[in-house]
Design an enzyme around this catalytic site. Sequence first.
Site, PDB file in Angstrom:
ATOM      1  N   LYS A 298     -26.544  17.045   7.734  1.00  0.00           N
ATOM      2  CA  LYS A 298     -26.562  15.925   6.784  1.00  0.00           C
ATOM      3  C   LYS A 298     -25.344  15.910   5.868  1.00  0.00           C
ATOM      4  CE  LYS A 298     -30.288  15.389   8.817  1.00  0.00           C
ATOM      5  NZ  LYS A 298     -30.141  14.749  10.110  1.00  0.00           N
TER       6      LYS A 298
ATOM      7  N   GLU B 256     -29.280  15.489  -4.047  1.00  0.00           N
ATOM      8  CA  GLU B 256     -29.210  14.034  -4.096  1.00  0.00           C
ATOM      9  C   GLU B 256     -29.935  13.529  -5.329  1.00  0.00           C
ATOM     10  OE1 GLU B 256     -30.618  11.796  -0.736  1.00  0.00           O
ATOM     11  OE2 GLU B 256     -29.082  12.606   0.603  1.00  0.00           O
TER      12      GLU B 256
ATOM     13  N   HIS C 108     -44.372  11.045   5.299  1.00  0.00           N
ATOM     14  CA  HIS C 108     -43.134  10.958   6.082  1.00  0.00           C
ATOM     15  C   HIS C 108     -43.376  10.569   7.533  1.00  0.00           C
ATOM     16  CE1 HIS C 108     -41.214  12.278   2.556  1.00  0.00           C
ATOM     17  NE2 HIS C 108     -41.691  13.504   2.597  1.00  0.00           N
TER      18      HIS C 108
ATOM     19  N   ARG D 231     -31.134   9.143  18.534  1.00  0.00           N
ATOM     20  CA  ARG D 231     -32.095   8.978  19.642  1.00  0.00           C
ATOM     21  C   ARG D 231     -32.613   7.542  19.679  1.00  0.00           C
ATOM     22  NH1 ARG D 231     -35.094  11.130  15.255  1.00  0.00           N
ATOM     23  NH2 ARG D 231     -36.594   9.581  14.563  1.00  0.00           N
TER      24      ARG D 231
HETATM   25  C1  MV4 Z   1     -35.125  10.179  -0.741  1.00  0.00           C
HETATM   26  C2  MV4 Z   1     -36.012   9.537  -1.629  1.00  0.00           C
HETATM   27  C3  MV4 Z   1     -35.534   9.231  -2.883  1.00  0.00           C
HETATM   28  N1  MV4 Z   1     -34.269   9.550  -3.240  1.00  0.00           N
HETATM   29  N2  MV4 Z   1     -33.882  10.489  -1.141  1.00  0.00           N
HETATM   30  C4  MV4 Z   1     -38.165  10.907   2.840  1.00  0.00           C
HETATM   31  C5  MV4 Z   1     -37.895  10.794   4.302  1.00  0.00           C
HETATM   32  C6  MV4 Z   1     -36.445  11.017   4.455  1.00  0.00           C
HETATM   33  N3  MV4 Z   1     -35.873  10.239   5.506  1.00  0.00           N
HETATM   34  C7  MV4 Z   1     -35.875  10.668   3.137  1.00  0.00           C
HETATM   35  N4  MV4 Z   1     -36.966  10.562   2.212  1.00  0.00           N
HETATM   36  C8  MV4 Z   1     -36.723  10.217   0.933  1.00  0.00           C
HETATM   37  N5  MV4 Z   1     -35.472  10.499   0.490  1.00  0.00           N
HETATM   38  C9  MV4 Z   1     -33.487  10.174  -2.361  1.00  0.00           C
HETATM   39  N6  MV4 Z   1     -32.260  10.514  -2.745  1.00  0.00           N
HETATM   40  C10 MV4 Z   1     -37.287   9.246  -1.194  1.00  0.00           C
HETATM   41  C11 MV4 Z   1     -37.652   9.596   0.075  1.00  0.00           C
HETATM   42  C12 MV4 Z   1     -39.015   9.298   0.430  1.00  0.00           C
HETATM   43  C13 MV4 Z   1     -39.335   8.362   1.384  1.00  0.00           C
HETATM   44  C14 MV4 Z   1     -38.343   7.676   2.079  1.00  0.00           C
HETATM   45  C15 MV4 Z   1     -38.676   6.760   3.033  1.00  0.00           C
HETATM   46  C16 MV4 Z   1     -40.009   6.510   3.320  1.00  0.00           C
HETATM   47  C17 MV4 Z   1     -41.016   7.166   2.645  1.00  0.00           C
HETATM   48  C18 MV4 Z   1     -40.685   8.106   1.687  1.00  0.00           C
HETATM   49  C19 MV4 Z   1     -41.708   8.768   1.014  1.00  0.00           C
HETATM   50  C20 MV4 Z   1     -41.368   9.682   0.062  1.00  0.00           C
HETATM   51  C21 MV4 Z   1     -40.034   9.954  -0.230  1.00  0.00           C
END
Ligand code: MV4
Length: 502
Positions: free
Chosen positions: A116, A200, A235, A292
């Site tokens: 990442k 982040e 997630h 993918r």
């Molecule tokens: C985040 C975020 C808030 N701020 N990054 C969770 C899955 C992964 N792909 C990234 N995720 C998140 N990253 C920052 N900087 C909140 C989430 C997140 C989230 C993102 C997408 C869909 C559902 C989620 C549920 C909780 C947290």
Amino acid sequence: MFTKILIANRGEIAVRIIRACREMGISPVAIFSQADERALHVRLADEAYCVGPPPAMESYLRMETIIDVARQAGAQAIHPGYGFLAENPEFARAVEDAGLVFIGPGWEAMALLGNKTRARHIARRVGAPIVPGSIEPIKDRHELHRQAQAVGYPLLLKAAAGGGGKGMRLVSSPDELDAAFRMAQSEARAAFGQEAVYIEKVIQRPRHIEIQILGDHHGNIVHLGERECSIQRRHQKVIEECPSPLNDPDLRQRMGDVACRIAREAGYQNAGTVEFLVDEQKNFYFLEINTRLQVEHPVTEWVTGVDLVREQIRIAAGHPLSFRQDEIQWRGVAIECRIYAEDPEREFMPSPGRIARYRPPMGPGVRVDSGVYAGWEVPLDYDPLLSKLIVWGRTRTEAIERLGRALDEYVLDGIRTTIPFYRQIVRDREFIAGHLDTGYVDRFFHRRSWEEPEGLLRDAALIAAALHTRQSAVANQTADHRRPSESPWKTQGRWALLNSRL
Ligand code: MV4
């Protein structure tokens, strides 16, 4: 073009890839574990080979065995589907070394984007907006506190080798920072074999939007617009849409452009997905690239008319993309529900067992990508995804109406599934209004816990009414012509509703 492809996967995605092979005149070869001897993908393929006992580690993840099977069967290429070996650069490389074609990106691009912080580097280099935070992994306590100070609280510690929410840790104040950092590092080491962690800033109430891209071996890269994936539970995505109800053509164009620039810089080929977070002011931030074919690819297929698996196979065989960016148009709205063998009334506990009855919905605007049939026993050994219900409508309202109808029509008995959960969501005001963000599922359950007693009373009334109608029909069979009996479809719908509540 290839004449034979080995599919290194199972379930609905193996069936999806078999279908693309058939349409292209390619012979599909299946692999299976001992738990999947009777699985649908085995029955639909031309040949099928057992690769080991039920645990994935001893079957679907056995790289050398799978490559040997492909060679011996005379396949020229391997499609990994999603999950299992799909994002393993070591496997992609071993496939290449064996003189076969891996249907996906080159292993170098895959290895690069699996990290990442390196992906963030690439994004920054092409001027893509990234979530504020550190670009390099955090080396020591001093740097940790300096970076944390700069980003502010709350912040997230993320594993450089993680992704999809794995290896994420929320830190709300400076006094939690040291302990959280140590734990994040040791968790990352245990889970990914690499302790690198970066910082982040937290994006509040984000939406999760991803852009589908395709790149060929001739320098062409196109995007196929976005998918809205904000409705997730732990997630795990549950509903996806194309287009996003909150996007506009301008935002799509800008995100698509950024996605193509990142892919080009990474030397990306084949199908990929560029993930973004979008905040409440519609600012978007690059998150990561999934190298993918994704579970939710059908919504993009329906709205753009592009067969993504066919394109993947053509690209891998060295053909140029079969269309240009300016030929892509987005028509109507597609929505996908992931139907899992889980019990929504028992905290989504796995629900394996024999499928007693199976009658998927059909009719206008309905597609079902499924890996099951009546009489088959769902094993406990793998991901519980049984089937994906995808609907299309000219408008979002039409798509939601179809989704409601199709869910009511869907019969899958013998095990618990998430179908009843979706029947409630499609009738939820917030969902219908398109108020989607990553907090949606929690809000839905919270609201429902208040509304439930009323629902149960209503159901009790429905049961009483149904019993009364049935009993009086039996008692007065001769007199029944006076009052037409209730339509069996309505009865079915009511039982569906009841089952979903009880
Ligand atoms: C985040 C975020 C808030 N701020 N990054 C969770 C899955 C992964 N792909 C990234 N995720 C998140 N990253 C920052 N900087 C909140 C989430 C997140 C989230 C993102 C997408 C869909 C559902 C989620 C549920 C909780 C947290």
